[in-house]
Design an enzyme around this catalytic site. Sequence first.
Site, PDB file in Angstrom:
ATOM      1  N   PRO A  91       0.822  -1.216   0.000  1.00  0.00           N
ATOM      2  CA  PRO A  91       0.000   0.000   0.000  1.00  0.00           C
ATOM      3  C   PRO A  91       0.855   1.266   0.000  1.00  0.00           C
ATOM      4  CG  PRO A  91      -0.731  -1.529   1.717  1.00  0.00           C
ATOM      5  CD  PRO A  91       0.569  -2.056   1.185  1.00  0.00           C
ATOM      6  N   GLU A 118       0.832  -8.063   8.712  1.00  0.00           N
ATOM      7  CA  GLU A 118       0.963  -6.602   8.772  1.00  0.00           C
ATOM      8  C   GLU A 118       1.967  -6.065   7.747  1.00  0.00           C
ATOM      9  OE1 GLU A 118      -0.960  -4.316  10.523  1.00  0.00           O
ATOM     10  OE2 GLU A 118      -2.068  -6.192  10.628  1.00  0.00           O
ATOM     11  N   ARG A 156      -2.358  -8.255 -21.135  1.00  0.00           N
ATOM     12  CA  ARG A 156      -3.249  -7.796 -22.208  1.00  0.00           C
ATOM     13  C   ARG A 156      -2.541  -6.906 -23.218  1.00  0.00           C
ATOM     14  NH1 ARG A 156      -8.554  -8.266 -21.572  1.00  0.00           N
ATOM     15  NH2 ARG A 156      -8.939  -6.309 -22.652  1.00  0.00           N
ATOM     16  N   ASP A 171      -8.826  -0.161 -25.556  1.00  0.00           N
ATOM     17  CA  ASP A 171      -9.549  -0.308 -24.303  1.00  0.00           C
ATOM     18  C   ASP A 171      -9.684   1.015 -23.567  1.00  0.00           C
ATOM     19  OD1 ASP A 171     -10.108  -2.936 -24.505  1.00  0.00           O
ATOM     20  OD2 ASP A 171      -8.736  -3.621 -22.954  1.00  0.00           O
TER      21      ASP A 171
HETATM   22  C1  9D3 Z   1      -5.081  -3.181   8.416  1.00  0.00           C
HETATM   23  C2  9D3 Z   1      -3.624  -3.253   8.200  1.00  0.00           C
HETATM   24  N1  9D3 Z   1      -3.067  -1.952   7.866  1.00  0.00           N
HETATM   25  C3  9D3 Z   1      -2.787  -1.244   9.136  1.00  0.00           C
HETATM   26  C4  9D3 Z   1      -2.799   0.228   8.941  1.00  0.00           C
HETATM   27  C5  9D3 Z   1      -1.842  -2.035   7.079  1.00  0.00           C
HETATM   28  C6  9D3 Z   1      -1.877  -3.012   5.961  1.00  0.00           C
HETATM   29  C7  9D3 Z   1      -1.075  -4.136   5.984  1.00  0.00           C
HETATM   30  C8  9D3 Z   1      -1.101  -5.027   4.927  1.00  0.00           C
HETATM   31  C9  9D3 Z   1      -2.711  -2.807   4.882  1.00  0.00           C
HETATM   32  C10 9D3 Z   1      -2.744  -3.723   3.817  1.00  0.00           C
HETATM   33  C11 9D3 Z   1      -1.941  -4.838   3.849  1.00  0.00           C
HETATM   34  C12 9D3 Z   1      -1.963  -5.815   2.732  1.00  0.00           C
HETATM   35  N2  9D3 Z   1      -1.991  -5.153   1.422  1.00  0.00           N
HETATM   36  C13 9D3 Z   1      -1.163  -5.492   0.424  1.00  0.00           C
HETATM   37  O1  9D3 Z   1      -0.357  -6.384   0.580  1.00  0.00           O
HETATM   38  C14 9D3 Z   1      -1.215  -4.734  -0.809  1.00  0.00           C
HETATM   39  C15 9D3 Z   1      -2.120  -3.717  -1.264  1.00  0.00           C
HETATM   40  C16 9D3 Z   1      -3.267  -3.096  -0.649  1.00  0.00           C
HETATM   41  O2  9D3 Z   1      -3.700  -3.408   0.456  1.00  0.00           O
HETATM   42  N3  9D3 Z   1      -3.902  -2.117  -1.355  1.00  0.00           N
HETATM   43  C17 9D3 Z   1      -3.510  -1.726  -2.598  1.00  0.00           C
HETATM   44  N4  9D3 Z   1      -2.459  -2.249  -3.197  1.00  0.00           N
HETATM   45  C18 9D3 Z   1      -1.779  -3.244  -2.526  1.00  0.00           C
HETATM   46  S1  9D3 Z   1      -0.421  -4.003  -3.097  1.00  0.00           S
HETATM   47  C19 9D3 Z   1      -0.261  -4.966  -1.774  1.00  0.00           C
END
Ligand code: 9D3
Length: 226
Positions: A91, A118, A156, A171
């Site tokens: 994220p 996490e 794609r 697209d």
């Molecule tokens: C509820 C957990 N969060 C605490 C603030 C942090 C968190 C940890 C692990 C949020 C998401 C994740 C897992 N997400 C991914 O591995 C991930 C992801 C995403 O959640 N949203 C958009 N792109 C991606 S790429 C990998």
Amino acid sequence: MGPRYDVVTIFPDMITGALGYGVVSRALEAGRVSVQTWNPRDYTSDRHASVDDRPYGGGPGMVMRYEPLAGAVRAAREARADRAEVVYLSPQGERFDAAMAEKWAGGPGAILVCGRYEGVDERFIEACVDREVSIGDYVLSGGEPAALAMMDAVFRFVPGVLGHEDSAGEDSFAGGLLDCPHYTRPEEVEDRRVPEVLLSGDHAAIRRWRRAESKRRTRERREDLL
Ligand code: 9D3
């Protein structure tokens, strides 16, 4: 040969399962693209094959351990002839989009690392990761759905992956507009008729109508794209 993706994941069946459908499945069978998974659990040394542990400093949840992740990435790297980038799906990463997908389709592929829990030990990112990529501002349970979305979008754009269907370049987003409405038989369902122009056989008029519908929808739903 098209791009090769090596996916590091503790849930390899999620990746191979989802790749078994539709145009992506056929592209893999035809050898236009390739995907291989690497499970950090196979690179553990303790009796319980643990891939996660409790966070230093305390707090909820678990953190993925350095050694199994680094071992899986090393194995993937050694199985490749090139020096492909290591991409951690997170994220905190830069946002993946259609421009990135098109660019990656012309490249060698990458090693995609999927996190769970996490997140991963920060030292793994420092030592082994070249870049972090996110698919958008919403919370997933792990990197696997993000890796699948990215590979699908990239594949794609690889020549030959889409058959006689319209090219990826036509697209939505690539052309900057949302798609027009589509209809198939019958001509009428529950008092709803197919727009007359689509039955007219006037191909110039049909092209104009579809273009106008695309623009109208884009203006109504996604003005930010205009
Ligand atoms: C509820 C957990 N969060 C605490 C603030 C942090 C968190 C940890 C692990 C949020 C998401 C994740 C897992 N997400 C991914 O591995 C991930 C992801 C995403 O959640 N949203 C958009 N792109 C991606 S790429 C990998």
